[in-house]
Scaffold this motif. Structure first.
Motif, PDB file in Angstrom:
ATOM      1  N   TRP A   1      36.265  42.720 -51.299  1.00 23.62           N
ATOM      2  CA  TRP A   1      35.906  42.163 -52.598  1.00 23.62           C
ATOM      3  C   TRP A   1      34.416  41.865 -52.752  1.00 23.62           C
TER       4      TRP A   1
ATOM      5  N   ALA B   1      32.387  43.490 -55.811  1.00 22.61           N
ATOM      6  CA  ALA B   1      31.690  42.630 -56.782  1.00 22.61           C
ATOM      7  C   ALA B   1      30.234  43.052 -56.940  1.00 22.61           C
TER       8      ALA B   1
ATOM      9  N   LEU C   1      40.604  41.945 -47.315  1.00 24.31           N
ATOM     10  CA  LEU C   1      40.202  42.152 -48.707  1.00 24.31           C
ATOM     11  C   LEU C   1      39.244  41.062 -49.170  1.00 24.31           C
ATOM     12  N   ARG C   2      39.563  39.816 -48.802  1.00 17.13           N
ATOM     13  CA  ARG C   2      38.759  38.682 -49.270  1.00 17.13           C
ATOM     14  C   ARG C   2      37.369  38.659 -48.652  1.00 17.13           C
TER      15      ARG C   2
END
Length: 297
Positions: free
Chosen positions: A11, A15, A6-7
């Motif tokens: 994401w 973003a 996810l990181r």
């Protein structure tokens, strides 16, 4: 593992998507305000400045539709309509997809055969390769009408002319990629095959072709995407009544910008799905060939 994925992968994409959507709404607000003002004056509406700004988001024929307007239009023309309806984007997407897949199949087969001939025949390499490169210098918008007119004159119409335009665009990356791949084995590997007394056919199937597979799939990902472009371009000069190209034409004729953008988004989604399908096929082929997956950094 999930948190790390996810990181590092999810994401950042989310973003960037949020930023793009925010900028899109701002651009739509400023581009559509003049249309909102003119529309209010024609209807004799006495709107405040804030009401005019908000009206910019709800115009039926905006200069730049908002993402939610496009999403609603796609939902209405896919989920809420029968796939056989002439207003369904699923129906139009299937018409374009049929020409895309046929043209891509012909272009891939043609490209592979030409690449094999170019690699194994010096005369073809010297005489044909320059013409293959020169063929891509002619704008497709100039080729498409001429090709369709000629084919119609000899009684060929329907799916095949559009497919041939897709073929014209898709065979080139396959030729270039396969030629590079078939020539990728090093001299020491070819010498080793000669010490085993391997003939040209054995060298091709045991060495050259396996070495060309990564190059082939890289070319196929490019080829399948531009095949879709070729199919859409092929629908434009024919006055077609079905297909994503026809949807774009009808939207431009009547100033239906939301319809145009929804067709563009479906085209982009279709192209992404086709590239993903080629990538999935590549992973299956690599697994069958015993290729180890590369470690992600």
């Amino acid at each position: 593992m999930m948190t790390e994925t996810l990181r590092t992968r999810v994401w950042p994409v989310v973003a960037v998507l949020i930023v793009i959507i925010a900028l899109w709404y701002v651009a739509a607000l400023f581009m559509n305000r003049s249309v909102a003002v003119n529309e209010a004056e024609l209807k004799g509406e006495n709107l405040t400045s804030s009401e005019l700004w908000m009206k910019s988001f709800t115009l039926k024929k905006p200069l730049l539709p908002t993402p939610d307007q496009i999403g609603v239009e796609i939902w209405k023309t896919t989920a809420e309509m029968k796939v056989t309806s002439k207003r369904s984007l699923v129906y139009h997407a299937w018409v374009t997809l049929s020409a895309t897949l046929l043209g891509f199949a012909i272009g891939t087969a043609t490209g592979i055969l030409l690449a094999v001939g170019i690699v194994h025949n010096k005369a073809m390499d010297k005489s044909l390769m320059p013409w293959v490169i020169a063929s891509q210098t002619i704008p497709i918008l100039a080729v498409a009408p001429m090709l369709i007119v000629v084919l119609n004159a000899i009684g060929i119409s329907g799916l095949l002319p559009k497919a041939l335009i897709s073929t014209y665009l898709s065979f080139f990356p396959v030729v270039v990629g396969m030629v590079k791949g078939l020539r990728s084995p090093e001299v020491i590997q070819l010498d080793l095959m000669h010490t085993y007394n391997a003939n040209k056919t054995q060298i091709f199937w045991k060495l050259r072709f396996p070495a060309s597979v990564p190059f082939l799939f890289a070319s196929l990902k490019v080829g399948v995407a531009i095949s879709l472009i070729g199919a859409i371009v092929g629908e434009l000069p024919t006055g077609a009544v079905a297909g994503l190209g026809a949807r774009l034409l009808s939207g431009s004729y009547y100033g239906q910008t939301i319809q145009i953008w929804s067709a563009l988004f479906v085209s982009a989604f279709l192209a992404g799905a086709l590239v993903f399908a080629v990538g999935a096929t590549e992973r299956v082929v690599n697994r069958l060939m015993g290729v180890k997956p590369e470690a992600r950094v």
